[in-house]
Design a protein around this motif. Structure first.
Motif, PDB file in Angstrom:
ATOM      1  N   ASN A  63       0.823  -1.257  -0.088  1.00  0.00           N
ATOM      2  CA  ASN A  63       0.129  -0.076   0.049  1.00  0.00           C
ATOM      3  C   ASN A  63       0.848   1.218   0.025  1.00  0.00           C
ATOM      4  N   VAL A  97       0.988   5.768   0.004  1.00  0.00           N
ATOM      5  CA  VAL A  97       0.300   7.208   0.177  1.00  0.00           C
ATOM      6  C   VAL A  97       0.926   8.208  -0.706  1.00  0.00           C
ATOM      7  N   ALA A 138      -0.405  14.140   7.929  1.00  0.00           N
ATOM      8  CA  ALA A 138       0.200  13.212   7.257  1.00  0.00           C
ATOM      9  C   ALA A 138       1.199  12.424   7.887  1.00  0.00           C
ATOM     10  N   SER A 151      -0.459  10.337  10.834  1.00  0.00           N
ATOM     11  CA  SER A 151      -1.280   9.090  10.102  1.00  0.00           C
ATOM     12  C   SER A 151      -0.303   7.829   9.583  1.00  0.00           C
ATOM     13  N   MET A 152       0.841   8.320   8.893  1.00  0.00           N
ATOM     14  CA  MET A 152       1.730   7.636   8.340  1.00  0.00           C
ATOM     15  C   MET A 152       2.469   6.679   9.190  1.00  0.00           C
ATOM     16  N   LEU A 186       1.234   0.413   5.370  1.00  0.00           N
ATOM     17  CA  LEU A 186       1.985   1.542   4.542  1.00  0.00           C
ATOM     18  C   LEU A 186       3.154   1.025   4.249  1.00  0.00           C
ATOM     19  N   LEU A 217       5.779   5.368   0.431  1.00  0.00           N
ATOM     20  CA  LEU A 217       5.510   6.927   0.401  1.00  0.00           C
ATOM     21  C   LEU A 217       5.896   7.589  -1.005  1.00  0.00           C
ATOM     22  N   HIS A 237       2.264   4.948  -7.919  1.00  0.00           N
ATOM     23  CA  HIS A 237       1.114   4.273  -7.153  1.00  0.00           C
ATOM     24  C   HIS A 237       0.756   2.915  -7.855  1.00  0.00           C
ATOM     25  N   GLY A 285      -3.940   6.002   0.095  1.00  0.00           N
ATOM     26  CA  GLY A 285      -4.132   7.312   0.709  1.00  0.00           C
ATOM     27  C   GLY A 285      -3.509   8.337  -0.054  1.00  0.00           C
ATOM     28  N   GLY A 303      -4.858   7.221   6.502  1.00  0.00           N
ATOM     29  CA  GLY A 303      -3.834   6.384   6.046  1.00  0.00           C
ATOM     30  C   GLY A 303      -4.478   5.102   5.486  1.00  0.00           C
ATOM     31  N   THR A 304      -3.560   4.173   5.340  1.00  0.00           N
ATOM     32  CA  THR A 304      -3.772   3.093   4.550  1.00  0.00           C
ATOM     33  C   THR A 304      -4.391   1.847   5.374  1.00  0.00           C
TER      34      THR A 304
END
Ligand code: NAD
Length: 505
Positions: free
Chosen positions: A264, A266, A277, A280-281, A296, A299, A412, A422, A450-451
């Protein structure tokens, strides 16, 4: 007996289980705690005959259960949810001992079980079919949803109880019966959960065999895969496992619901709120020690904010409390086993060979006990190389930069997995593009979130090599039922569709 073993016996007793007699009559295997590597309990696998017997019992229970009205079936799941609530702390502690989750995440996992039971109870009065206008006078067209059969559930170690409940709570209100093959790394929490289901069934008068567990390694899983008694196989685990299981179930025309690996990412854009950010990450990348399917791992950050984002993430990673998951201050517990640590080391070495720079973490942390403890790693990469496109089930966050939004989307979507995504942005145009048909190609796509950490109300699952399955909320229940389309003629005359005339008289 070690302290952990003694505690495990006490916890199992709270579920009516005797630590000296767990599982079937097949080979014995030890359950190790990732906290210190010690043995928590010894469990016996189920033999092929026992698995066959369980499937037969489940099929018999289905014959009765499918005729039980759905709202009455809901009472079973309501009681199950209550019992899980009454045993929440004990079950969460067992999750911590067995797979190493920190207390808050283990409690969260059990809460998720309770939440999905609530959802399923509501569903038990809402398994709606549609009616459609018939093209023929005096005819009515409707679809109804019927129970499907025995649902086999194969689960991974990292959500040892929640994944079963996503499947079982919904399948049971749909009128199916469930046979569960948990991860061989986490049979104790499975035994505890199914003991609660058995108690709920006895209390509400449901058939005793509506929910059963079979223990063992992949051979036991394969018995469910190949059994014509299993109408739907819901399998959660690695993409490798799904690649083996999917075609085998398809070859017998069974149904399959696959929840497989993720990779995943972001996207952080120039307008992103970096506080939001970064916070959350850090949870998405380091929570559960990087052992969530939604963790995650990549990035993709705009070059204008890359240095600032990396500095802040590196500081956060360096200060994360890594240690015994039973300690209140710990945020990062152990990896499940040393093999996971070896995979992490190999991935980091490959990233460095590709020109990556480790900005923080990656090293083993000595917590004074056995177990594989690592500091989550942050690695800045010159480009998105092959190692980034593989799922390494450990806490590594790779960083690559972009300059143009289309480039960010291309980076991505280059992953072969498609679970969760995300974007952090204050630019609504970018947010909408991320969510659009040509945006993130994942089953879950978030804005300023986030993911990881999905709610049960939505359908959970992913595309591409994540397998395409959907579980939990929304209309995911339909996977657990069969649709019957009915045409009812009350006209008293024969009228064929499409105006076809075919009369011998
Ligand atoms: P794993 O694939 O090693 O094992 C998962 C389960 O499959 C175990 O119960 C195992 O015994 C069984 N199994 C393995 N091979 C089998 C076969 N050929 N036939 C039948 N059963 C077989 O996975 P794991 O290490 O326990 O879990 C980590 C993986 O699971 C990661 O890839 C993670 O992303 C994935 N996962 C995905 C989700 C999701 O919802 N998408 C959720 C949790 C974990």
């Amino acid at each position: 007996m070690t302290t952990l073993q003694a505690r495990t016996s006490d916890l199992l007793a709270a579920f009516g289980l005797d630590a000296a007699a767990l599982g079937g009559t097949g080979d014995a295997f030890a359950v190790h705690s990732p906290i210190d590597g010690s043995v928590l309990a010894t469990v016996h696998a189920h033999t092929p005959d026992e698995v066959d017997g369980t499937l037969a019992a489940s099929r018999s229970a289905f014959a009765e259960w499918r005729l039980t009205p759905a709202p009455v079936r809901g009472r079973l799941v309501k009681r199950l949810g209550e019992l899980i609530g009454e045993h929440k702390e004990q079950l969460a502690e067992l999750v911590t001992l067995e797979v190493g989750k920190i207390g808050s995440e283990a409690l969260g996992e059990v809460q998720e079980m309770i939440d999905v039971c609530d959802l399923a109870v509501g569903l038990s009065r809402q398994l709606f079919g549609r009616t459609m206008p018939s093209e023929r006078a005096g005819h009515r067209l409707q679809e109804v949803w019927h129970p499907l059969g025995v649902v086999g559930v194969i689960s991974a170690f990292n959500f040892p109880v929640a994944v079963w409940s996503w499947n079982a709570a919904v399948a049971l209100v749909c009128g199916d019966t469930v046979v569960w093959k948990p991860s061989e790394l986490a049979p104790l929490t499975a035994l505890a959960s199914t003991a609660l289901l058995a108690r709920a069934a006895a209390e509400v008068g449901a058939p005793a065999d509506v929910g059963r567990v079979v223990l063992g390694d992949r051979a036991v899983g394969e018995a469910l895969v190949d059994s014509p008694d299993v109408a739907l196989l819901s399998a959660t685990g690695s993409t490798r496992m799904g690649r083996e299981v999917g075609p085998r179930v398809a070859s017998r025309f069974g149904r399959v619901l696959l929840e497989l690996g993720g990779n995943n990412a972001v996207v952080v854009t120039p307008s992103a709120d970096l506080d939001l950010a970064v916070n959350s990450m850090v949870f998405a990348a380091a929570g559960t020690a990087g052992q969530r399917c939604t963790t995650l791992r990549r990035l993709i950050v705009h070059s204008s904010v890359a240095d600032a984002a990396c500095d802040r993430l590196a500081r956060a990673f360096a200060s994360l409390p890594v240690g015994d998951p039973r300690d209140a201050g710990t945020l990062v517990g152990p990896l499940i086993h040393e093999r996971a640590h070896e995979a992490m080391r190999a991935a980091l070495a490959e990233a460095v060979a590709d020109g990556g720079q480790v900005l923080a973490g990656g090293e083993r942390v000595d917590v004074g006990a056995g177990g594989s403890y690592v500091r989550p790693a942050l690695v800045r990469m010159p480009s998105q190389t092959a190692v980034m496109l593989r799922e390494t089930f450990a806490p590594i966050l790779y960083v690559v930069t972009y300059d143009d939004f289309d480039e960010a989307l291309a980076l991505h979507n280059a992953a072969s997995q498609g679970l969760s995504a995300g974007i952090f942005t204050r630019d609504q145009g970018e947010a909408e593009r991320f969510l659009a048909a040509d945006g993130a190609d994942t089953g879950i796509a978030n804005v300023n979130v986030g993911t990881s950490g999905a709610e049960i109300g939505g359908a959970f699952g992913g595309e591409k090599e994540t397998g395409g399955g959907r579980e939990s909320g929304s209309d995911a229940w339909r996977a657990y039922m069969r649709r019957s389309t009915n045409t009812i003629n009350y006209s008293g005359t024969v009228a064929l569709a499409q105006g076809v005339q075919f009369s011998a008289e």
